[in-house]
Design a protein around this motif. Structure first.
Motif, PDB file in Angstrom:
ATOM      1  N   GLU A   1       0.814  -1.210   0.000  1.00 15.78           N
ATOM      2  CA  GLU A   1       0.000   0.000   0.000  1.00 15.78           C
ATOM      3  C   GLU A   1       0.853   1.266   0.000  1.00 15.78           C
ATOM      4  O   GLU A   1       0.447   2.292  -0.551  1.00 15.78           O
ATOM      5  CB  GLU A   1      -0.945   0.003   1.208  1.00 15.78           C
ATOM      6  CG  GLU A   1      -2.045  -1.050   1.136  1.00 15.78           C
ATOM      7  CD  GLU A   1      -2.994  -0.822  -0.033  1.00 15.78           C
ATOM      8  OE1 GLU A   1      -3.322   0.350  -0.306  1.00 15.78           O
ATOM      9  OE2 GLU A   1      -3.399  -1.817  -0.663  1.00 15.78           O
ATOM     10  N   ASP A   2       2.019   1.212   0.638  1.00 17.55           N
ATOM     11  CA  ASP A   2       2.899   2.382   0.656  1.00 17.55           C
ATOM     12  C   ASP A   2       3.373   2.736  -0.748  1.00 17.55           C
ATOM     13  O   ASP A   2       3.490   3.913  -1.092  1.00 17.55           O
ATOM     14  CB  ASP A   2       4.103   2.128   1.569  1.00 17.55           C
ATOM     15  CG  ASP A   2       3.725   2.120   3.045  1.00 17.55           C
ATOM     16  OD1 ASP A   2       2.666   2.680   3.395  1.00 17.55           O
ATOM     17  OD2 ASP A   2       4.489   1.546   3.849  1.00 17.55           O
ATOM     18  N   ILE A   3       3.660   1.711  -1.542  1.00 15.72           N
ATOM     19  CA  ILE A   3       4.086   1.951  -2.920  1.00 15.72           C
ATOM     20  C   ILE A   3       2.898   2.359  -3.778  1.00 15.72           C
ATOM     21  O   ILE A   3       2.977   3.294  -4.581  1.00 15.72           O
ATOM     22  CB  ILE A   3       4.757   0.694  -3.515  1.00 15.72           C
ATOM     23  CG1 ILE A   3       6.083   0.414  -2.787  1.00 15.72           C
ATOM     24  CG2 ILE A   3       4.995   0.861  -5.009  1.00 15.72           C
ATOM     25  CD1 ILE A   3       7.128   1.489  -2.978  1.00 15.72           C
ATOM     26  N   LYS A   4       1.772   1.676  -3.620  1.00 16.34           N
ATOM     27  CA  LYS A   4       0.574   1.981  -4.417  1.00 16.34           C
ATOM     28  C   LYS A   4       0.148   3.434  -4.233  1.00 16.34           C
ATOM     29  O   LYS A   4      -0.349   4.076  -5.167  1.00 16.34           O
ATOM     30  CB  LYS A   4      -0.577   1.049  -4.022  1.00 16.34           C
ATOM     31  CG  LYS A   4      -1.853   1.285  -4.818  1.00 16.34           C
ATOM     32  CD  LYS A   4      -3.004   0.425  -4.322  1.00 16.34           C
ATOM     33  CE  LYS A   4      -2.822  -1.025  -4.704  1.00 16.34           C
ATOM     34  NZ  LYS A   4      -4.041  -1.833  -4.423  1.00 16.34           N
ATOM     35  N   ASN A   5       0.344   3.959  -3.026  1.00 22.46           N
ATOM     36  CA  ASN A   5      -0.070   5.333  -2.721  1.00 22.46           C
ATOM     37  C   ASN A   5       1.117   6.282  -2.554  1.00 22.46           C
ATOM     38  O   ASN A   5       0.979   7.355  -1.976  1.00 22.46           O
ATOM     39  CB  ASN A   5      -0.915   5.335  -1.446  1.00 22.46           C
ATOM     40  CG  ASN A   5      -2.162   4.477  -1.575  1.00 22.46           C
ATOM     41  OD1 ASN A   5      -2.923   4.633  -2.523  1.00 22.46           O
ATOM     42  ND2 ASN A   5      -2.372   3.558  -0.640  1.00 22.46           N
ATOM     43  N   SER A   6       2.266   5.870  -3.065  1.00 21.88           N
ATOM     44  CA  SER A   6       3.478   6.673  -2.918  1.00 21.88           C
ATOM     45  C   SER A   6       3.343   8.027  -3.615  1.00 21.88           C
ATOM     46  O   SER A   6       2.997   8.094  -4.797  1.00 21.88           O
ATOM     47  CB  SER A   6       4.676   5.926  -3.519  1.00 21.88           C
ATOM     48  OG  SER A   6       5.784   6.787  -3.675  1.00 21.88           O
ATOM     49  N   PRO A   7       3.624   9.124  -2.913  1.00 22.46           N
ATOM     50  CA  PRO A   7       3.575  10.447  -3.550  1.00 22.46           C
ATOM     51  C   PRO A   7       4.727  10.660  -4.529  1.00 22.46           C
ATOM     52  O   PRO A   7       4.720  11.631  -5.279  1.00 22.46           O
ATOM     53  CB  PRO A   7       3.667  11.407  -2.361  1.00 22.46           C
ATOM     54  CG  PRO A   7       4.382  10.629  -1.299  1.00 22.46           C
ATOM     55  CD  PRO A   7       3.941   9.213  -1.477  1.00 22.46           C
ATOM     56  N   ILE A   8       5.711   9.767  -4.506  1.00 26.01           N
ATOM     57  CA  ILE A   8       6.796   9.841  -5.494  1.00 26.01           C
ATOM     58  C   ILE A   8       6.409   9.075  -6.746  1.00 26.01           C
ATOM     59  O   ILE A   8       6.510   9.588  -7.864  1.00 26.01           O
ATOM     60  CB  ILE A   8       8.111   9.284  -4.914  1.00 26.01           C
ATOM     61  CG1 ILE A   8       8.532  10.069  -3.677  1.00 26.01           C
ATOM     62  CG2 ILE A   8       9.209   9.333  -5.974  1.00 26.01           C
ATOM     63  CD1 ILE A   8       9.775   9.522  -3.003  1.00 26.01           C
ATOM     64  N   ALA A   9       5.950   7.823  -6.568  1.00 24.97           N
ATOM     65  CA  ALA A   9       5.596   7.000  -7.716  1.00 24.97           C
ATOM     66  C   ALA A   9       4.316   7.474  -8.391  1.00 24.97           C
ATOM     67  O   ALA A   9       4.211   7.461  -9.626  1.00 24.97           O
ATOM     68  CB  ALA A   9       5.451   5.544  -7.282  1.00 24.97           C
ATOM     69  N   PHE A  10       3.337   7.891  -7.592  1.00 26.42           N
ATOM     70  CA  PHE A  10       2.039   8.281  -8.138  1.00 26.42           C
ATOM     71  C   PHE A  10       1.566   9.591  -7.499  1.00 26.42           C
ATOM     72  O   PHE A  10       0.592   9.631  -6.754  1.00 26.42           O
ATOM     73  CB  PHE A  10       1.013   7.165  -7.900  1.00 26.42           C
ATOM     74  CG  PHE A  10       1.427   5.846  -8.490  1.00 26.42           C
ATOM     75  CD1 PHE A  10       1.376   5.627  -9.859  1.00 26.42           C
ATOM     76  CD2 PHE A  10       1.898   4.822  -7.670  1.00 26.42           C
ATOM     77  CE1 PHE A  10       1.763   4.412 -10.405  1.00 26.42           C
ATOM     78  CE2 PHE A  10       2.289   3.602  -8.203  1.00 26.42           C
ATOM     79  CZ  PHE A  10       2.225   3.399  -9.577  1.00 26.42           C
ATOM     80  N   PRO A  11       2.280  10.685  -7.767  1.00 28.28           N
ATOM     81  CA  PRO A  11       1.913  11.961  -7.146  1.00 28.28           C
ATOM     82  C   PRO A  11       0.596  12.505  -7.692  1.00 28.28           C
ATOM     83  O   PRO A  11       0.223  12.240  -8.839  1.00 28.28           O
ATOM     84  CB  PRO A  11       3.081  12.876  -7.542  1.00 28.28           C
ATOM     85  CG  PRO A  11       3.566  12.310  -8.837  1.00 28.28           C
ATOM     86  CD  PRO A  11       3.414  10.817  -8.682  1.00 28.28           C
ATOM     87  N   ASP A  12      -0.090  13.260  -6.854  1.00 28.96           N
ATOM     88  CA  ASP A  12      -1.276  13.987  -7.297  1.00 28.96           C
ATOM     89  C   ASP A  12      -0.782  15.282  -7.943  1.00 28.96           C
ATOM     90  O   ASP A  12      -0.474  16.260  -7.246  1.00 28.96           O
ATOM     91  CB  ASP A  12      -2.186  14.280  -6.098  1.00 28.96           C
ATOM     92  CG  ASP A  12      -3.422  15.076  -6.496  1.00 28.96           C
ATOM     93  OD1 ASP A  12      -3.577  15.396  -7.693  1.00 28.96           O
ATOM     94  OD2 ASP A  12      -4.223  15.404  -5.603  1.00 28.96           O
TER      95      ASP A  12
END
Length: 355
Positions: free
Chosen positions: A313-324
């Motif tokens: 979940e940390d990767i799925k919601n990572s602000p680096i990998a998948f920033p808003d």
């Protein structure tokens, strides 16, 4: 000239250019072959093997380090590639010079089903109508810093001109990325062709030069992991990898804005194995395969099906990998600046490097 050298482990699938010049006959395997030209370490080798096993198509794989190395080889046509993975602005140059075939999305159904619409919308900046490219990876450019070496807030490109970090700053050895930093810091577009803005950016880079430990490509990753520098300009995908290796590292998108880039699959007009190229790209767009590639290269995937499969979940919601990206201002994609624009940037970069 965007440089993205993605090298984590030596890839054994590469072949010589000599071998490439003789390929394309369609006789390489049970169902022929497909000749792929991609960035270094930009695919999981197991994905190549599984594609060959599932399809009976032999993959002939070659790598490049920069868009500028890739382009003349495709343009010359001496090596007939079936699938290539350029960056945004270079795709536009290839379109403008009639080097690419239009994508038949009916033959690449996974691209229609699983690639997020926002990435196609972003791609229209360099591929109007989404006729020639399919997004493969994307990300941002920002500042990676070591929390044990930098105690003040990091939120601006300005910190890369702070004399307190002399000899502890790493800059990308890339004309477009270096000028992007300086132009954004000055409040200008990273695609500027205004000579006054470009001269100001050049002077800023020259003023910064005594503070820079090194101009690097992939070395920024290893140097930051090893604590050899306090600050470095880096691609978001590599930032994810470095944080796995060194938890003292943090990644920031500066408040003045930055580059949001997309690397995409394209099919050259002279591709000798068009049908196999479509099968290869469709395979890369399958969620389970896109997930394997994401886990291997750590560069953000535009494949929404793959993101759903991420268990961490940390990767799925990572602000680096998948920033808003809606949280940031002044984000841009590199544009192709034309031959004169490229020449102007190159000349100014030579002046920076020669000082």
């Amino acid at each position: 000239m965007k440089l993205k050298c993605k090298i984590l482990i030596p890839l054994i699938l590469g072949i010589s250019m000599l071998a490439l010049t003789s390929c394309g006959s369609g006789q390489g395997g049970t169902n022929g072959e497909v000749v792929v030209y991609n960035w270094g370490e930009y695919i999981d080798p197991e994905v190549i093997s599984s594609f060959e096993e599932e399809t009976g198509i032999r993959v002939i794989y070659d790598e490049f380090e920069t868009n500028e190395i890739m382009y003349p080889k495709v343009e010359a046509g001496a090596s007939a590639y079936d699938v290539v993975c350029p960056s945004d602005y270079m795709i536009r140059k290839m379109i403008d010079n009639d080097l690419l075939a239009k994508i038949d999305f009916d033959k690449i159904p996974n691209a229609k089903t699983h690639i997020g619409q926002q990435y196609y919308e972003q791609s229209q900046e360099f591929d109007p109508g989404n006729e020639y490219s399919i997004p493969y990876c994307w990300g941002t450019v920002g500042i990676l810093y070591n929390k044990t070496m930098v105690t003040e807030p990091v939120d601006s490109w300005d910190i890369l001109w702070n004399e307190a970090y002399a000899d502890n700053i790493l800059m990308q050895d890339s004309v477009r990325d270096a000028f992007m930093v300086a132009l954004k810091r000055n409040g200008a577009s990273m695609n500027s062709l205004d000579e006054t803005q470009l001269q100001a950016a050049k002077e800023a880079l020259i003023a910064q030069k005594p503070l820079v430990q090194a101009y690097v490509i992939d070395q920024v990753r290893d140097k930051m992991i090893g604590g050899e520098a306090a600050l470095g300009v880096i691609y978001s995908g590599e930032a994810i990898y470095t944080q796995r290796e060194n938890p003292d590292l943090e990644y920031v998108i500066p408040k003045e804005g930055t580059n949001v880039w997309i690397d995409s699959w394209v099919i050259p007009k002279n591709a000798p194995n068009r049908e196999n190229a479509e099968k290869f790209i469709d395979y890369m767009c399958r969620p389970d395969i896109a997930l394997k590639n994401f886990e291997y290269i750590t560069y953000s995937t535009p494949n929404e099906g793959a993101r759903e499969l991420i268990e961490d979940e940390d990767i799925k919601n990572s602000p680096i990998a998948f920033p808003d990206l809606s949280q940031y201002d002044n984000l841009e994609t590199y544009s192709y600046l034309g031959e004169e624009g490229d020449a102007l940037y190159s000349e100014l970069w030579k002046e920076v490097k020669s000082e």
